[in-house]
Design a protein around this motif. Structure first.
Motif, PDB file in Angstrom:
ATOM      1  N   UNK A  97       0.808  -1.219   0.000  1.00  0.00           N
ATOM      2  CA  UNK A  97       0.000   0.000   0.000  1.00  0.00           C
ATOM      3  C   UNK A  97       0.848   1.278   0.000  1.00  0.00           C
ATOM      4  N   UNK A  98       2.161   1.112  -0.068  1.00  0.00           N
ATOM      5  CA  UNK A  98       3.094   2.240  -0.108  1.00  0.00           C
ATOM      6  C   UNK A  98       2.837   3.237   1.027  1.00  0.00           C
ATOM      7  N   UNK A  99       2.660   2.684   2.231  1.00  0.00           N
ATOM      8  CA  UNK A  99       2.337   3.540   3.364  1.00  0.00           C
ATOM      9  C   UNK A  99       3.536   4.359   3.847  1.00  0.00           C
ATOM     10  N   UNK A 100       4.719   4.073   3.300  1.00  0.00           N
ATOM     11  CA  UNK A 100       5.864   4.927   3.622  1.00  0.00           C
ATOM     12  C   UNK A 100       5.610   6.356   3.180  1.00  0.00           C
ATOM     13  N   UNK A 101       4.664   6.546   2.277  1.00  0.00           N
ATOM     14  CA  UNK A 101       4.299   7.908   1.865  1.00  0.00           C
ATOM     15  C   UNK A 101       3.676   8.673   3.043  1.00  0.00           C
ATOM     16  N   UNK A 102       3.025   7.942   3.961  1.00  0.00           N
ATOM     17  CA  UNK A 102       2.468   8.590   5.155  1.00  0.00           C
ATOM     18  C   UNK A 102       3.562   9.192   6.030  1.00  0.00           C
ATOM     19  N   UNK A 109       6.252  10.646   4.784  1.00  0.00           N
ATOM     20  CA  UNK A 109       6.916  11.730   4.073  1.00  0.00           C
ATOM     21  C   UNK A 109       7.904  11.310   3.013  1.00  0.00           C
ATOM     22  N   UNK A 110       7.899  10.033   2.617  1.00  0.00           N
ATOM     23  CA  UNK A 110       8.830   9.554   1.594  1.00  0.00           C
ATOM     24  C   UNK A 110       8.081   9.299   0.294  1.00  0.00           C
ATOM     25  N   UNK A 111       8.622   9.790  -0.815  1.00  0.00           N
ATOM     26  CA  UNK A 111       7.931   9.707  -2.101  1.00  0.00           C
ATOM     27  C   UNK A 111       8.203   8.431  -2.860  1.00  0.00           C
ATOM     28  N   UNK A 112       9.214   7.672  -2.440  1.00  0.00           N
ATOM     29  CA  UNK A 112       9.546   6.441  -3.153  1.00  0.00           C
ATOM     30  C   UNK A 112      10.123   5.427  -2.185  1.00  0.00           C
ATOM     31  N   UNK A 113      10.123   4.175  -2.631  1.00  0.00           N
ATOM     32  CA  UNK A 113      10.704   3.109  -1.813  1.00  0.00           C
ATOM     33  C   UNK A 113      12.187   3.353  -1.577  1.00  0.00           C
ATOM     34  N   UNK A 114      12.883   3.836  -2.621  1.00  0.00           N
ATOM     35  CA  UNK A 114      14.310   4.111  -2.481  1.00  0.00           C
ATOM     36  C   UNK A 114      14.593   5.184  -1.449  1.00  0.00           C
ATOM     37  N   UNK A 115      13.788   6.243  -1.449  1.00  0.00           N
ATOM     38  CA  UNK A 115      13.956   7.297  -0.456  1.00  0.00           C
ATOM     39  C   UNK A 115      13.710   6.772   0.955  1.00  0.00           C
ATOM     40  N   UNK A 139      15.505   3.889   6.905  1.00  0.00           N
ATOM     41  CA  UNK A 139      16.185   2.720   7.466  1.00  0.00           C
ATOM     42  C   UNK A 139      17.689   2.917   7.618  1.00  0.00           C
ATOM     43  N   UNK A 140      18.366   3.427   6.587  1.00  0.00           N
ATOM     44  CA  UNK A 140      19.805   3.641   6.742  1.00  0.00           C
ATOM     45  C   UNK A 140      20.075   4.718   7.789  1.00  0.00           C
ATOM     46  N   UNK A 141      19.318   5.803   7.740  1.00  0.00           N
ATOM     47  CA  UNK A 141      19.542   6.891   8.678  1.00  0.00           C
ATOM     48  C   UNK A 141      19.277   6.476  10.124  1.00  0.00           C
TER      49      UNK A 141
END
Length: 340
Positions: A212-217, A219-225, A231-233
């Protein structure tokens, strides 16, 4: 809220591993005021890679953990960089030579803080997320006459073999970095830390979260971001030895390991007298609900309430308002429940 903390020092603290921390330093922060009867104390430990400010999303006026009503003690997990850890302990226990510390060790130190420093004999609640859920179980098992209520969320009494193997995978990713140097690095193993975060990425949230691409909730516009920015940060800037030490705590802790239980987890769980509600997340890949449903069958009067939704393990991290409300409401109900 504040980033400051206090330290409870134990001159010679023997560990389950046979080593001794001399001294052991338990960092902690408190919220609220201990009442005259010393009857309003709550212990809320930290989880893997967290420090006490990371617990503050569940503490506040109007919340179940209201500092106007309760005295909330947040002890920091050994290995987290504030309590005794590879990154702040001198030789011979510095860096990769830091001894293995169990959840039982953590809880023994916390018990000494609570009883010796604050003079508290009863706790109205112990609660916590993930590795702090494991500490919650350990508290209820080790000190059954002291813990009145317990609410572990998104955690388990001990790490399953499946989760153990996941920890092995992210440890291997981190230590494969040439900069690791057996734990005696001069500069942080950044490549390994990034790989460590990527290893966590598929596990912290559920498959449905990504569908569902909830990472957009967040503030991230893409899976890579999301992979790099979340996760890396999350692990860049952490001390690599500290991360390894905390994973080791999770992997090698067993509340049934004491002679009284002879390795039988069902006997250990049967020792719990607290009014206990376990709250697994519906799609948690580390600690699925069926694990906690099994554990509850061996605890007198225990109840399992599943946190609904698709946020997986991170349902217990305070980032999704709906999950926060479910946890807070259940804590409020439990705290209002009379105990023997």
């Amino acid at each position: 809220m504040t980033d400051s903390h206090q330290v409870f020092e134990i001159a010679d603290f023997p560990l389950d591993s046979g080593d001794t921390l001399a001294p052991a330093r338990l960092a902690y922060q408190t919220y609220g005021t201990l009442n005259a009867a010393k009857s309003n104390a709550i212990v809320y430990p930290t989880a893997f890679a967290d420090q006490h400010p990371d617990n503050e999303w569940l503490i506040g006026q109007g919340r179940a953990l209201d500092p106007d009503r309760y005295f909330i003690i947040v002890p920091n997990l050994f290995g987290n960089g504030l309590s005794s850890s590879p990154s702040n302990t001198p030789a011979p226990h510095d860096r990769a030579r830091f001894p293995r510390v169990s959840f039982a060790d953590n809880v023994r130190a916390q018990h000494r803080l609570v009883t010796e420093h604050f003079g508290i004999e009863r706790l109205c609640l112990v609660t916590g997320w993930s590795m702090a859920a494991s500490q919650t179980y350990q508290w209820a098992i080790s000190y059954p006459d002291m813990v009145e209520r317990a609410l572990p969320f998104c955690g388990a009494p001990r790490v399953s073999q499946h989760a153990f193997l996941f920890f092995e995978g992210v440890k291997a990713a981190l230590t494969a970095d040439a900069a690791w140097r057996g734990g005696d690095y001069d500069t942080p193993p950044e490549t390994g830390l990034r790989a460590f975060g990527r290893g966590y990425a598929a596990w912290g949230f559920s498959q449905a979260f990504y569908w569902q691409e909830r990472y957009r909730d967040l503030g991230f516009d893409s899976l890579g971001e999301f992979l790099t920015g979340f996760w890396e940060q999350n692990f860049l800037g952490r001390d690599a030895n500290d991360l390894i030490a905390m994973l080791s705590t999770g992997q090698h802790s067993d509340p049934a390991a004491t002679p009284a239980f002879g390795g039988d987890l069902t006997r250990a769980l049967g020792a719990i007298r607290a009014r206990l509600i376990s709250m697994p997340a519906e799609k948690d890949l580390y600690f699925p609900p069926e694990d906690e449903q099994w554990a509850a069958t061996h605890i007198r009067g225990a109840e399992v309430r599943v946190i609904p939704g698709i946020w997986g393990h991170l349902a217990g991290r305070g980032i999704n308002p709906a999950d926060v409300a479910v946890i807070d409401d259940t804590l409020r109900e439990l705290l209002a429940t009379p105990v023997d």
